[in-house]
Design an enzyme around this catalytic site. Structure first.
Site, PDB file in Angstrom:
ATOM      1  N   SER A  11     -16.163 -11.228   5.326  1.00 29.46           N
ATOM      2  CA  SER A  11     -15.890 -12.148   4.216  1.00 29.46           C
ATOM      3  C   SER A  11     -16.773 -13.374   4.361  1.00 29.46           C
ATOM      4  CB  SER A  11     -14.424 -12.577   4.252  1.00 29.46           C
ATOM      5  OG  SER A  11     -14.254 -13.761   3.492  1.00 29.46           O
ATOM      6  N   HIS A  34     -17.779  -8.917   1.603  1.00 32.44           N
ATOM      7  CA  HIS A  34     -16.481  -9.159   0.974  1.00 32.44           C
ATOM      8  C   HIS A  34     -16.493 -10.554   0.339  1.00 32.44           C
ATOM      9  CE1 HIS A  34     -12.035  -8.613   0.779  1.00 32.44           C
ATOM     10  NE2 HIS A  34     -11.970  -9.906   1.055  1.00 32.44           N
ATOM     11  N   ASP A  36     -14.432 -13.294  -1.735  1.00 34.27           N
ATOM     12  CA  ASP A  36     -13.076 -13.714  -2.081  1.00 34.27           C
ATOM     13  C   ASP A  36     -13.099 -14.617  -3.310  1.00 34.27           C
ATOM     14  OD1 ASP A  36     -11.361 -12.555   0.023  1.00 34.27           O
ATOM     15  OD2 ASP A  36     -12.671 -13.712   1.360  1.00 34.27           O
ATOM     16  N   MET A  38     -11.119 -16.730  -5.944  1.00 38.25           N
ATOM     17  CA  MET A  38      -9.819 -17.412  -6.030  1.00 38.25           C
ATOM     18  C   MET A  38      -9.812 -18.368  -7.209  1.00 38.25           C
ATOM     19  SD  MET A  38      -9.195 -18.347  -2.047  1.00 38.25           S
ATOM     20  CE  MET A  38      -9.455 -17.167  -0.727  1.00 38.25           C
ATOM     21  N   HIS A  67     -12.865  -9.279  -3.908  1.00 38.56           N
ATOM     22  CA  HIS A  67     -11.413  -9.350  -3.728  1.00 38.56           C
ATOM     23  C   HIS A  67     -10.911 -10.444  -4.656  1.00 38.56           C
ATOM     24  CE1 HIS A  67      -7.903 -10.498  -0.780  1.00 38.56           C
ATOM     25  NE2 HIS A  67      -7.462 -10.032  -1.938  1.00 38.56           N
ATOM     26  N   MET A  69      -8.406 -12.744  -6.116  1.00 37.96           N
ATOM     27  CA  MET A  69      -7.106 -13.403  -5.943  1.00 37.96           C
ATOM     28  C   MET A  69      -6.937 -14.323  -7.142  1.00 37.96           C
ATOM     29  SD  MET A  69      -7.430 -13.945  -1.870  1.00 37.96           S
ATOM     30  CE  MET A  69      -9.193 -13.636  -1.973  1.00 37.96           C
ATOM     31  N   MET A 138      -3.081  -7.019   2.754  1.00 35.45           N
ATOM     32  CA  MET A 138      -3.275  -8.357   3.312  1.00 35.45           C
ATOM     33  C   MET A 138      -2.474  -8.473   4.610  1.00 35.45           C
ATOM     34  SD  MET A 138      -5.344 -10.090   1.369  1.00 35.45           S
ATOM     35  CE  MET A 138      -5.234 -11.510   2.466  1.00 35.45           C
ATOM     36  N   ASP A 176      -7.131  -7.167   5.660  1.00 35.33           N
ATOM     37  CA  ASP A 176      -7.797  -8.444   5.399  1.00 35.33           C
ATOM     38  C   ASP A 176      -6.897  -9.582   5.845  1.00 35.33           C
ATOM     39  OD1 ASP A 176      -9.203 -10.592   4.405  1.00 35.33           O
ATOM     40  OD2 ASP A 176      -9.021 -10.023   2.283  1.00 35.33           O
TER      41      ASP A 176
HETATM   42  C1  DX5 Z   1      -7.962 -14.722   2.593  1.00 31.26           C
HETATM   43  C2  DX5 Z   1      -9.124 -13.847   2.239  1.00 31.26           C
HETATM   44  C3  DX5 Z   1      -9.799 -13.254   3.403  1.00 31.26           C
HETATM   45  C4  DX5 Z   1     -10.342 -14.281   4.372  1.00 31.26           C
HETATM   46  C5  DX5 Z   1     -10.267 -13.674   5.722  1.00 31.26           C
HETATM   47  O1  DX5 Z   1      -7.129 -14.885   1.519  1.00 31.26           O
HETATM   48  O2  DX5 Z   1      -8.735 -12.773   1.398  1.00 31.26           O
HETATM   49  O3  DX5 Z   1     -10.810 -12.334   3.017  1.00 31.26           O
HETATM   50  O4  DX5 Z   1     -11.663 -14.648   4.139  1.00 31.26           O
HETATM   51  O5  DX5 Z   1     -10.595 -14.638   6.652  1.00 31.26           O
HETATM   52  P1  DX5 Z   1     -10.192 -14.480   8.178  1.00 31.26           P
HETATM   53  O6  DX5 Z   1     -10.845 -13.224   8.662  1.00 31.26           O
HETATM   54  O7  DX5 Z   1     -10.672 -15.714   8.809  1.00 31.26           O
HETATM   55  O8  DX5 Z   1      -8.672 -14.335   8.198  1.00 31.26           O
HETATM   56 ZN    ZN Z   2     -10.287 -11.174   1.085  1.00 35.55          ZN
END
Ligand code: DX5
Ligand code: ZN
Length: 226
Positions: A11, A34, A36, A38, A67, A69, A138, A176
């Site tokens: 990520s 990956h 993220d 948000m 991903h 969110m 998750m 994740d």
């Molecule tokens: C959190 C994200 C993850 C995050 C993981 O909501 O979906 O992808 O980047 O980060 P680490 O590996 O540091 O938990």
């Molecule tokens: Zn993620």
């Protein structure tokens, strides 16, 4: 059923956002990047939109694993296929019609994936597995990198793998959140085959060496699982 193929999908949430192209170039042996996404509604954090993801897709030959969110995934997810992502993950908690959306993502040419937060059970979605190319479980509450891995998610990983075996589907099982050299073996032992790691990779002195170390650790467990 043959053992699933181990993949590492770092990520970029913990990367330097001012130099994303260069940051992605530091993880050359990653299977996917990956990303993220948000929206400050589904989770209390805000990151990238489709225009930025499209620019990132152009900057690397590694495929992007988005991903999402975000609320209203039914409406917004197709834009991430158009932006060039090879895989698009929506959260079941933010989707009104997951079957329709998974089919739409596949029809648009990407892999369709569905994510579950730690408290969301897998059993109600058993019948959806053939519609999905990947399930993301998750292992922290979504929203931020660097959180502690939740061991309470391990039984769900095991259960998801059992259901996939039962249905004979080739759906990938991604974990994740809090995945590191300390926790990846537990996840692989439970049956995960695709591993997101954010802070573990980008806080390492050599991110690409960490990708390799994570892969080696997961593959060793998988060989034992048979
Ligand atoms: C959190 C994200 C993850 C995050 C993981 O909501 O979906 O992808 O980047 O980060 P680490 O590996 O540091 O938990
Ligand atoms: Zn993620």
């Amino acid at each position: 059923m043959p053992s699933p193929h181990i993949q590492i999908t770092p990520s970029i949430l913990n990367a330097d956002f001012a130099s994303l192209g260069a940051e992605v170039a530091r993880i050359g042996s990653a299977d996917w990047v990956h990303v993220d996404v948000m929206d400050n509604h589904f989770v209390p954090n805000l990151t990238f939109g489709p225009a930025m993801v499209e620019a990132l897709a152009r900057s690397t030959s590694t495929p992007l694993d988005a991903h999402l969110m975000i609320e209203d995934a039914d409406v917004h997810a197709p834009a991430y296929v158009e932006a060039g992502c090879g895989s698009v993950t929506f959260h079941v908690e933010a989707t009104k019609a997951p079957v329709r959306l998974a089919r739409e993502i596949r029809a648009a040419g990407a892999r369709a994936s569905m994510a579950l937060k730690p408290a969301t059970p897998i059993e109600p979605y058993e019948a959806l597995l053939p519609e999905l190319d990947m399930v993301l479980l998750m292992t922290v509450e979504p929203g931020f990198g660097g959180q502690k891995f939740l061991d309470l998610c391990l039984p769900k990983i095991r259960r998801a793998r059992e259901l996939m075996d039962k249905h004979g589907v080739e759906t990938w099982l991604q974990v994740d959140g809090g995945v590191s050299l300390e926790t990846i073996e537990r996840c692989a032992e439970a049956g995960a085959d695709v591993f997101v790691a954010g802070s573990a990779v980008y806080n390492a002195d050599d991110p690409d060496a960490m990708v390799t170390a994570l892969r080696t650790a997961a593959e060793a467990v998988q060989e034992q699982r048979g």
